[in-house]
Design a protein around this motif. Structure first.
Motif, mmCIF file in Angstrom:
data_model
loop_
_atom_site.group_PDB
_atom_site.id
_atom_site.type_symbol
_atom_site.label_atom_id
_atom_site.label_comp_id
_atom_site.label_asym_id
_atom_site.label_seq_id
_atom_site.Cartn_x
_atom_site.Cartn_y
_atom_site.Cartn_z
ATOM 1 N N TYR A 113 0.872 -1.179 0.000
ATOM 2 C CA TYR A 113 0.000 0.000 0.000
ATOM 3 C C TYR A 113 0.907 1.226 0.000
ATOM 4 N N LEU A 114 1.015 1.875 -1.143
ATOM 5 C CA LEU A 114 1.981 2.947 -1.328
ATOM 6 C C LEU A 114 1.273 4.292 -1.319
ATOM 7 N N ARG A 115 1.077 4.842 -0.131
ATOM 8 C CA ARG A 115 0.443 6.139 -0.019
ATOM 9 C C ARG A 115 1.101 7.019 1.050
ATOM 10 N N PRO A 116 2.447 7.090 1.122
ATOM 11 C CA PRO A 116 3.034 8.055 2.044
ATOM 12 C C PRO A 116 2.812 9.469 1.512
ATOM 13 N N LEU A 117 2.991 10.457 2.366
ATOM 14 C CA LEU A 117 2.883 11.830 1.896
ATOM 15 C C LEU A 117 4.013 12.125 0.924
ATOM 16 N N ASP A 118 3.716 12.875 -0.112
ATOM 17 C CA ASP A 118 4.728 13.339 -1.060
ATOM 18 C C ASP A 118 5.468 12.175 -1.716
ATOM 19 N N LEU A 119 4.734 11.161 -2.148
ATOM 20 C CA LEU A 119 5.321 9.994 -2.786
ATOM 21 C C LEU A 119 6.013 10.382 -4.090
ATOM 22 N N SER A 120 7.099 9.687 -4.409
ATOM 23 C CA SER A 120 7.781 9.874 -5.689
ATOM 24 C C SER A 120 7.813 8.550 -6.438
ATOM 25 N N VAL A 121 7.947 8.635 -7.754
ATOM 26 C CA VAL A 121 8.031 7.428 -8.575
ATOM 27 C C VAL A 121 9.277 6.626 -8.214
ATOM 28 N N ASP A 122 10.378 7.318 -7.935
ATOM 29 C CA ASP A 122 11.630 6.624 -7.619
ATOM 30 C C ASP A 122 11.504 5.803 -6.337
ATOM 31 N N GLU A 123 10.813 6.349 -5.338
ATOM 32 C CA GLU A 123 10.595 5.596 -4.106
ATOM 33 C C GLU A 123 9.734 4.362 -4.365
ATOM 34 N N THR A 124 8.700 4.546 -5.159
ATOM 35 C CA THR A 124 7.818 3.435 -5.503
ATOM 36 C C THR A 124 8.602 2.330 -6.197
ATOM 37 N N MET A 125 9.436 2.726 -7.154
ATOM 38 C CA MET A 125 10.242 1.758 -7.881
ATOM 39 C C MET A 125 11.163 0.985 -6.943
ATOM 40 N N ARG A 126 11.803 1.711 -6.023
ATOM 41 C CA ARG A 126 12.716 1.082 -5.082
ATOM 42 C C ARG A 126 11.991 0.063 -4.202
ATOM 43 N N GLU A 127 10.822 0.439 -3.706
ATOM 44 C CA GLU A 127 10.084 -0.460 -2.811
ATOM 45 C C GLU A 127 9.590 -1.696 -3.554
ATOM 46 N N ILE A 128 9.127 -1.510 -4.794
ATOM 47 C CA ILE A 128 8.639 -2.651 -5.566
ATOM 48 C C ILE A 128 9.781 -3.596 -5.913
ATOM 49 N N ILE A 129 10.905 -3.039 -6.365
ATOM 50 C CA ILE A 129 12.037 -3.897 -6.746
ATOM 51 C C ILE A 129 12.588 -4.624 -5.524
ATOM 52 N N ASP A 130 12.620 -3.962 -4.374
ATOM 53 C CA ASP A 130 13.043 -4.641 -3.150
ATOM 54 C C ASP A 130 12.114 -5.814 -2.843
ATOM 55 N N ALA A 131 10.804 -5.607 -3.043
ATOM 56 C CA ALA A 131 9.837 -6.672 -2.777
ATOM 57 C C ALA A 131 10.005 -7.816 -3.776
ATOM 58 N N VAL A 132 10.298 -7.488 -5.042
ATOM 59 C CA VAL A 132 10.533 -8.522 -6.059
ATOM 60 C C VAL A 132 11.736 -9.379 -5.671
ATOM 61 N N GLU A 133 12.811 -8.724 -5.260
ATOM 62 C CA GLU A 133 14.022 -9.457 -4.886
ATOM 63 C C GLU A 133 13.807 -10.258 -3.607
ATOM 64 N N ARG A 134 13.002 -9.712 -2.699
ATOM 65 C CA ARG A 134 12.768 -10.384 -1.420
ATOM 66 C C ARG A 134 11.894 -11.620 -1.577
#
Length: 513
Positions: free
Chosen positions: A342-363
């Motif tokens: 659930y990606l809804r922090p304040l002031d979200l950026s695309v780069d942060e989203t990408m980082r979190e998704i790729i970390d989850a893919v690798e994990r």
């Protein structure tokens, strides 16, 4: 060179080693790490994270044998600074007064001249043999000095300071609050090997932090503005080029992934090509999320891990909706086969989203990824990032497909009965495959049809087929026959032919997007 220094002569050059900063993403932005023994400026406006960045680098590298010296000058006293810095996870209390030492130069700066300041710093450096030296705030030293010192004297002071610290093989950070207009012809910036600029951008109700490498001698850094976030772990940076290097993971024989809908797999020529990015576009209520849910559920049934990135509802709500379709998303989350982000922090950026998704893919080793939806994603972004949404999606999709994961993204369209739109963002070129859902009006009824618009990996069905949303998900029926202009949403019944005679009477060539 230097009094007691260790620097080698020009006839005996040494290879520049890289110092890992300990700041996630920062080494990549720097081009592989920070050159050791470099003389650097951390500058920018108040609140940008300058002090936190210096502390994070310091605690990551300081040892009792090569300690870090942190000189404070008329800014926050050490006790107040440590009160706040100890809240970060990188803070190591056991290093205080051994590997990390704080020295207050306020009295020297207030009562004496630049030569006395230099003498005090050199004395401490010679006694401690530090690996890291920080002066915070160096801007205060300069302001005090310029009251009775000319520019030439100031430049000479900075050069002598750089020479001494470099000769003792210390990596140096001078911290100061500057405006961009002060960069030109400033002797501090001229002498520096590296200039790292931290800034805050206030846009409507959001605050976005950025980092720029304005100068770095001896290596190629990543140009441009990089997103920066301060969390409980300290600073995390998000390089603009993250995930865009390296080859895309594809096998010679690209297998097909089942969508969970047998009829749709047939229309796709056997399923979705592994590693593709598929865009499913349609109006509200057309079944986009249902399709995405079936795609993930089919992977789980086959033993494949999956990730769902959502922006419009919470994970428990998403899992509950899947349950109404007869799909269990709770158990896979518990055993680590499914991650609902659930990606809804304040002031979200695309780069942060990408980082979190790729970390989850690798994990998780996920093979399937759903982004539901792009419209919700855009609304979750800080206003400044929405302006670059198309470019950012290009980078994100490229980075994700390089991991080998198969992506299904949903995008909501405002239905038009004059054209067949594919995306409100003009991003259809980013997708390998596109499925279009739409409403059509037939004989006083609002019905749903779908079509495969695009597949880069091979041939696909050209049929326009009706479908329904049932308690078991999407159910696809037969191809609609006997109508002209189905993709306009307002078809006309063909005359002179029966829709039941088995002949191919539907024509999409008479309709234009």
């Amino acid at each position: 060179m230097g009094s007691g220094g260790k620097i080698v002569s020009a006839d005996d050059p040494v290879k520049i080693r890289k110092l890992s900063t300990g700041v996630p993403g920062f080494d990549e932005i720097l081009g592989g790490g920070l050159p050791e023994y470099s003389f650097n400026i951390i500058a920018g406006s108040p609140g940008g994270g300058k002090t936190t960045l210096a502390h994070q680098v310091m605690f990551a590298n300081a040892t009792p044998e090569r300690p870090a010296l942190y000189f404070t000058v008329l800014g926050e006293p050490p006790i107040k600074m440590l009160r706040y810095q100890q809240q970060f996870s990188f803070f190591d209390r056991t290093k205080l007064n051994t590997a990390v030492r704080f020295i207050n130069l306020s009295e020297v700066v207030l009562e004496k001249d630049l030569d006395a300041v230099l003498t005090a710093i050199v004395k401490e450096v010679e006694a401690a043999n530090p690996g890291i030296v920080v002066v915070d705030s160096f801007r205060t030293v300069v302001r005090k000095a310029t009251g009775g010192t000319g520019e030439a004297d100031l430049q000479a002071f900075v050069q002598r300071l750089a020479l001494h610290l470099t000769s003792w093989q210390a990596t140096t950070f001078l911290i100061g609050e500057y405006t961009e207009g002060e960069i030109r012809d400033n002797p501090v910036f001229t002498v520096a090997d590296g200039l790292f600029w931290l800034s805050q951008q206030v846009e409507r109700n959001s605050i976005v932090r950025k980092l720029q490498i304005m100068k770095l001698r001896g290596q190629a850094s990543v140009p441009g503005l990089h997103t920066l976030r301060i969390t409980a772990d300290g600073i995390q940076t998000f390089p603009r080029t993250f995930g865009l290097t390296g080859r895309r993971k594809r096998t010679h024989e690209q297998r097909r992934l089942s969508s969970g809908i047998t009829e749709l797999d047939s229309m796709l020529g056997g399923g979705i090509p592994e590693g593709d990015s598929l865009l499913i576009a349609g109006p509200s209520g057309s079944g986009k999320s249902v399709f995405a849910t079936q795609f993930i559920a089919e992977g789980l049934r086959l033993g494949e891990s999956g990730i769902v990135a959502i922006f419009e509802e919470r994970p428990e709500e998403y899992a509950g909706r899947a349950e109404t379709l007869g799909m269990d998303f709770e158990t896979p989350q518990q055993n680590g086969k499914l991650s609902i982000l659930y990606l809804r922090p304040l002031d979200l950026s695309v780069d942060e989203t990408m980082r979190e998704i790729i970390d989850a893919v690798e994990r998780t080793g996920a093979k399937r990824l759903v982004i539901d939806s792009l419209a919700g994603f855009e609304l979750a972004l800080a206003p400044g990032f929405r302006e670059d949404f198309r470019e950012s999606l290009y980078r994100m999709i490229g980075a994700l497909t390089r991991t080998g994961v198969t992506i299904v993204s949903t995008v909501e369209l405002v239905e038009s009965f004059t054209e067949l739109a594919l995306s409100p963002y003009s991003i259809s070129f980013l997708s390998d495959d596109i499925i279009r859902l739409r409403y059509v009006e037939i004989e006083g009824q609002l019905r749903k049809v779908l079509m495969v618009v695009k597949m880069r990996g091979g041939n696909h069905s050209k049929d326009i087929r009706e479908y329904e949303i049932t308690s078991n998900g999407l159910q696809i029926g037969e191809r609609l026959k006997g109508y002209r202009g189905l993709i306009t949403g307002v078809p006309e019944r063909l005359t002179g032919g029966s829709s039941d005679d088995g002949e191919e009477t539907t024509s999409t060539q008479d309709s234009k997007e």
